[in-house]
Design an enzyme around this catalytic site. Structure first.
Site, mmCIF file in Angstrom:
data_model
loop_
_atom_site.group_PDB
_atom_site.id
_atom_site.type_symbol
_atom_site.label_atom_id
_atom_site.label_comp_id
_atom_site.label_asym_id
_atom_site.label_seq_id
_atom_site.Cartn_x
_atom_site.Cartn_y
_atom_site.Cartn_z
ATOM 1 C CE LYS A 1 -3.761 -2.511 2.195
ATOM 2 N NZ LYS A 1 -4.386 -2.965 3.438
ATOM 3 C CG ASP B 1 -9.638 -0.226 5.286
ATOM 4 O OD1 ASP B 1 -9.588 -0.466 4.070
ATOM 5 O OD2 ASP B 1 -8.855 -0.705 6.126
ATOM 6 C CD GLN C 1 -3.267 -4.590 6.611
ATOM 7 O OE1 GLN C 1 -3.165 -3.636 5.855
ATOM 8 N NE2 GLN C 1 -3.945 -5.681 6.288
#
Ligand code: NDP
Length: 297
Positions: free
Chosen positions: A52, A119, A96
């Protein structure tokens, strides 16, 4: 003739098109910024986070990476997230998963400022998406919608089956498919591990989205002729390769591709789209937080 959906190509297209929006922001003195937060020593998570960050660098997004000691108290993670919330150079914050066990992941996701929640895990953003006026769309289902757009997959009036009901893929995918909007309007069934006869559902479907994390458990005999098959699964199985494993999907590609009208491969299907849409959400977040208008591709 089965059409193979090329996620690498569509993701490259999305990244290229984001270039114009990023240029516009930079001309106005805004460089989009994405923070990744890692609190785990899971090797796959470490790989995802570094991919990412590399993606950000390639398109001109400022990447910030925050790593917490896996023994640290949960409060350290929440404090680190609060610091990123307060940082005007950071427009997106991605925590994450999975997180270490002392952390309540729901609390961690709730701590991310909703405006920076690229997200789309914050309850406010989940609620907005379900209600049909989303701030962000979660990256994987959003990426799948982009694939539908590029490959002219008609969702309106289609029978869609989503296999899996996780918060990250299955539920948001089903929600987007039922929205009264473009790339929605599908009659959608959600299947899961307690579904009685999975094949009875998938065989009726014009669109199957497989997101169960079970290697190759959907084969050609479970599909309707001409269906669009989207394989989200990424399963690591032992193999005689340099790394000692290979990545395979939830769909048995060889038998499925003889039946499907369109199909995504693994790798090179949904995975690259998930990464591209994270960049997309970060650019959108930067635009909305700074008031600099950009055209989103
Ligand atoms: P989860 O494990 O959180 O959810 C899996 C879902 O599949 C659950 O709802 C489960 O049902 C259901 N399920 C499990 N076994 C079966 C079965 N035999 N039949 C029907 N349904 C079943 O996984 P995720 O949603 O996080 O991920 C799914 C897969 O997608 C994984 O392989 C993951 O690696 C991959 N992935 C890929 C991404 C990409 O970008 N390509 C992004 C995110 C994930 P129940 O709820 O009843 O337990």
């Amino acid at each position: 003739m089965t059409e193979v959906i090329d996620g690498d190509a569509v993701a490259a297209d999305v990244r290229d098109s984001l270039g114009d929006a990023i240029e516009t922001l930079k001309r106005e003195g805004v460089t989009p910024g994405l923070a990744t937060v890692l609190m785990s020593d899971d090797p796959a998570s470490e790989t995802y986070v570094s991919m990412k960050q590399r993606d950000c660098e390639e398109v001109g997004i400022d990447g910030v990476h925050v790593e917490l000691d896996t023994d640290a108290p949960a409060a350290d993670l929440y404090d680190a997230i609060e610091d990123l919330n307060a940082d005007d150079d950071v427009h997106g914050v991605l925590v994450q998963s999975p997180l270490v066990e002392q952390v309540d992941s729901r609390e961690a996701f709730r701590t991310v400022a909703p405006e920076k929640d690229v997200d789309c895990f914050h309850p406010e953003n989940v609620g907005r998406m379900v209600a049909g006026h989303e701030r962000f769309k979660p990256c994987t289902p959003h990426g799948i919608q982009k694939l539908f757009e590029h490959y002219d997959v008609e969702t309106e009036g289609a029978e869609a089956v989503v296999v899996g009901r996780s918060m990250i893929v299955g539920k948001p995918m089903a929600n987007l498919l039922i929205q009264k909007s473009d790339l929605g309007n599908a009659t959608t069934t959600v299947c899961h591990s307690r579904t009685g006869d999975l094949a009875a559902h998938t065989r009726e479907a014009d669109i199957v989205v497989a997101a169960a994390g079970v290697p190759e458990f959907i084969d050609g005999s479970m599909l309707k002729e001409g269906a669009t098959v989207v394989d989200v699964g990424i399963n690591r199985v032992d193999a005689d390769t340099e790394k000692g494993y290979e990545l395979i999907g939830d769909v048995e590609y060889e038998s499925a591709k003889d039946v499907a009208g369109k199909i995504t491969p693994v790798p090179g299907g949904v995975g690259p789209m998930t990464r591209a849409m994270l960049l997309w959400n970060t650019v959108k977040a930067a635009s909305e937080q700074t008031g600099v208008d950009v055209e989103m591709p």
